[in-house]
Design an enzyme around this catalytic site. Structure first.
Site, PDB file in Angstrom:
ATOM      1  N   LYS A   1      -3.629  -7.829   5.546  1.00 43.02           N
ATOM      2  CA  LYS A   1      -4.595  -8.793   6.075  1.00 43.02           C
ATOM      3  C   LYS A   1      -4.093 -10.225   5.980  1.00 43.02           C
ATOM      4  CE  LYS A   1      -7.663  -6.984   3.191  1.00 43.02           C
ATOM      5  NZ  LYS A   1      -7.101  -5.692   2.824  1.00 43.02           N
TER       6      LYS A   1
ATOM      7  N   ASP B   1      -4.754  -3.302   1.178  1.00 43.37           N
ATOM      8  CA  ASP B   1      -3.305  -3.482   1.369  1.00 43.37           C
ATOM      9  C   ASP B   1      -2.860  -3.205   2.805  1.00 43.37           C
ATOM     10  OD1 ASP B   1      -3.142  -3.911  -1.420  1.00 43.37           O
ATOM     11  OD2 ASP B   1      -3.067  -1.750  -1.739  1.00 43.37           O
TER      12      ASP B   1
ATOM     13  N   GLY C   1      -4.538  -9.105  -3.323  1.00 37.62           N
ATOM     14  CA  GLY C   1      -3.222  -9.736  -3.286  1.00 37.62           C
ATOM     15  C   GLY C   1      -2.800  -9.839  -1.830  1.00 37.62           C
ATOM     16  N   HIS C   2      -2.887 -11.025  -1.271  1.00 32.11           N
ATOM     17  CA  HIS C   2      -2.567 -11.206   0.149  1.00 32.11           C
ATOM     18  C   HIS C   2      -1.240 -11.952   0.273  1.00 32.11           C
ATOM     19  CE1 HIS C   2      -7.111 -10.707   1.201  1.00 32.11           C
ATOM     20  NE2 HIS C   2      -6.523  -9.589   0.852  1.00 32.11           N
TER      21      HIS C   2
ATOM     22  N   GLN D   1      -9.648  -6.049  -0.178  1.00 34.44           N
ATOM     23  CA  GLN D   1      -9.736  -4.587  -0.315  1.00 34.44           C
ATOM     24  C   GLN D   1      -9.997  -3.955   1.072  1.00 34.44           C
ATOM     25  OE1 GLN D   1     -11.875  -6.445  -2.833  1.00 34.44           O
ATOM     26  NE2 GLN D   1      -9.914  -6.646  -3.797  1.00 34.44           N
TER      27      GLN D   1
HETATM   28  P1  IMP Z   1     -11.051  -3.061  -9.248  1.00 31.27           P
HETATM   29  O1  IMP Z   1     -11.369  -3.695  -7.946  1.00 31.27           O
HETATM   30  O2  IMP Z   1     -10.015  -3.796 -10.037  1.00 31.27           O
HETATM   31  O3  IMP Z   1     -12.282  -2.757 -10.056  1.00 31.27           O
HETATM   32  O4  IMP Z   1     -10.382  -1.626  -8.946  1.00 31.27           O
HETATM   33  C1  IMP Z   1     -11.122  -0.558  -8.343  1.00 31.27           C
HETATM   34  C2  IMP Z   1     -10.261   0.204  -7.343  1.00 31.27           C
HETATM   35  O5  IMP Z   1      -9.995  -0.625  -6.209  1.00 31.27           O
HETATM   36  C3  IMP Z   1      -8.895   0.638  -7.873  1.00 31.27           C
HETATM   37  O6  IMP Z   1      -8.539   1.864  -7.267  1.00 31.27           O
HETATM   38  C4  IMP Z   1      -7.964  -0.454  -7.370  1.00 31.27           C
HETATM   39  O7  IMP Z   1      -6.632  -0.012  -7.261  1.00 31.27           O
HETATM   40  C5  IMP Z   1      -8.581  -0.729  -6.019  1.00 31.27           C
HETATM   41  N1  IMP Z   1      -8.306  -2.086  -5.534  1.00 31.27           N
HETATM   42  C6  IMP Z   1      -8.855  -3.234  -5.966  1.00 31.27           C
HETATM   43  N2  IMP Z   1      -8.371  -4.277  -5.286  1.00 31.27           N
HETATM   44  C7  IMP Z   1      -7.501  -3.787  -4.401  1.00 31.27           C
HETATM   45  C8  IMP Z   1      -6.701  -4.382  -3.377  1.00 31.27           C
HETATM   46  O8  IMP Z   1      -6.727  -5.598  -3.141  1.00 31.27           O
HETATM   47  N3  IMP Z   1      -5.919  -3.534  -2.660  1.00 31.27           N
HETATM   48  C9  IMP Z   1      -5.930  -2.196  -2.871  1.00 31.27           C
HETATM   49  N4  IMP Z   1      -6.668  -1.596  -3.793  1.00 31.27           N
HETATM   50  C10 IMP Z   1      -7.453  -2.382  -4.556  1.00 31.27           C
END
Ligand code: IMP
Length: 412
Positions: A15, A12, A39-40, A212
């Site tokens: 990007k 977040d 989520g971009h 991420q």
């Molecule tokens: P998952 O990727 O859905 O398995 O989630 C694992 C961890 O990564 C959790 O803490 C999510 O909140 C975090 N996470 C996954 N995708 C994002 C992102 O795009 N931005 C911020 N945190 C993320």
């Protein structure tokens, strides 16, 4: 020039806007890991667009948008993304999905949610089926993009997965969600095509878009509170099939403060009214899940680790304007754990829960900077904050973002 853009914190970092800006200098934008958990947010003609799987380069009509083999693709979510873009009159025939990318089914999402609800120390996943899909990939029983064009095969593979799971009949091959999944597989199958020649044509200028952030990396992040892929630089070689030696610019995106969504350690987290003020002004709510993001001061210890880990040679600092109204701004320069005081993150990375951040305070600028277009016009205290971060991170800050709009950018 080939360039990598990756998140230096816990995701977040903003990007999407930077990829959108820099994709004008490229004709290929490629994602290498993750899926619809990302989520971009980008803006086009005043319209807000949130992209989850399609690379942010889609806003440039002449750009190849590659979804690499290291991604996990959700056909249902991708179809929706494609339809939304088409409704806005944007071309989508420049989307290329690697045949080797793995496919997220409703079963993977069901398992993700079930696993989370069974945990006492919840990871706080996005519920998008990311972890279970990567589990199948490494277990060598995944479904790949190459499989989805064949409707008999995909049905067979789905049935097998359903019977091996302990999910109820709302996930069965005859369920509404399974039918939707099959029809979306059909819809996106035309985008599944060879991406290797695009990625290895030396005339192409490639921009790689991370999702991420480095601290959510499965190997180098705050395990087990991480995502199931490698957002760090190694993920690019495996997730796209391009050696990292092909890239001259490795750009790390950092917010001027830090946020985290989901659970896990966060040394500079603020549990006070300053944290709530940052959350409020920065509109810190997840683009994918809507969950409030935890907020804290800039952590130079963790940022230096990210820079070393990825070979980041240029920094983009985003959301500087969110700090406009603060009279003093803190930067964490060291951690303390018992007698150990150091700026080396690796000394603390397995005990982050118990570290105490040590801060330097800098004076705030306390005025609006949102319409400034050149570094020289920034207030002195904002310039000092930038110079301070550059000196402590030993890396040049190349771009500063001072608002959500495309033109709210200062290039240095
Ligand atoms: P998952 O990727 O859905 O398995 O989630 C694992 C961890 O990564 C959790 O803490 C999510 O909140 C975090 N996470 C996954 N995708 C994002 C992102 O795009 N931005 C911020 N945190 C993320």
């Amino acid at each position: 020039m080939n360039r990598i853009i990756m998140g230096g914190q816990w995701g977040d970092e903003g990007k999407g806007k930077i990829v959108d800006l820099l994709s004008k200098e490229s004709n290929v934008v490629a994602r290498y890991q993750g899926g619809a958990n990302a989520g971009h947010t980008v803006y086009k003609d005043g319209n807000k667009i949130v992209l989850h799987q399609i690379p942010s380069g889609i806003l440039q009509s002449d750009c190849f948008c590659v979804l690499g083999n290291g991604m996990v693709i959700d056909p249902v979510e991708l179809s929706k993304e494609i339809q939304d873009l088409e409704k806005m009159g944007m071309p989508t025939d420049n989307i290329y999905i690697s045949p080797s990318a793995h496919i997220v089914t409703p079963i993977h999402k069901g398992i993700d949610l079930k696993n989370e609800s069974a945990l006492s120390n919840k990871i706080g996943t996005t519920g998008k089926g990311i972890g279970p899909t990567y589990v199948d990939k490494y277990n060598r029983n995944g479904i790949r993009a190459i499989d989805i064009a064949n409707s008999n095969l995909i049905l067979k593979l789905y049935e097998k997965k359903y019977h091996a799971s302990s999910l109820d009949e709302s996930f069965s091959p005859n369920s509404e969600q399974a039918k939707l999944f099959f029809s979306c597989c059909d819809l996106i199958s035309k985008y599944v095509r060879n991406v290797f020649p695009i990625l290895h044509n030396s005339n192409n200028k490639i921009l790689v878009e991370g999702a991420q952030g480095a601290l959510l990396d499965i190997d180098h992040g705050t395990y087990p509170y991480v995502t199931s892929s490698n957002p760090t630089i190694g993920g690019i070689s495996s997730g796209l099939g391009i050696p990292s030696s092909n890239f001259e610019s490795i750009m790390g995106i950092f917010k001027a403060y830090v946020t985290r969504v989901g659970n896990g350690p966060f040394p500079t987290e603020l549990h006070d009214e300053i944290g709530s003020k940052i959350q409020d002004i920065g509109k810190e709510f997840g683009a994918t899940t809507g969950r409030p993001r935890r907020c804290g001061w800039f952590d130079a210890v963790a940022a230096s680790y990210s820079i070393k880990l990825n070979g980041i040679n240029e920094i983009v600092l985003t959301k500087l304007d969110i700090l406009n109204s603060f009279d003093s701004i803190k930067v964490c320069t060291k951690y303390q754990n018992g007698d150990l005081v150091s700026d080396d993150y690796s000394e603390f990375m397995h005990n982050l829960d118990t570290v105490k951040p040590i801060y330097e305070s800098l004076p705030g600028w306390q005025c609006d900077i949102n319409d400034i277009t050149s570094f020289d016009d920034l207030p002195e205290n904002a310039k000092s904050y930038i110079h301070y971060l550059e000196s402590i991170l030993k890396t040049k800050i190349k771009i500063i973002s001072i608002g959500p709009r495309r033109n709210q950018i200062i290039q240095l």
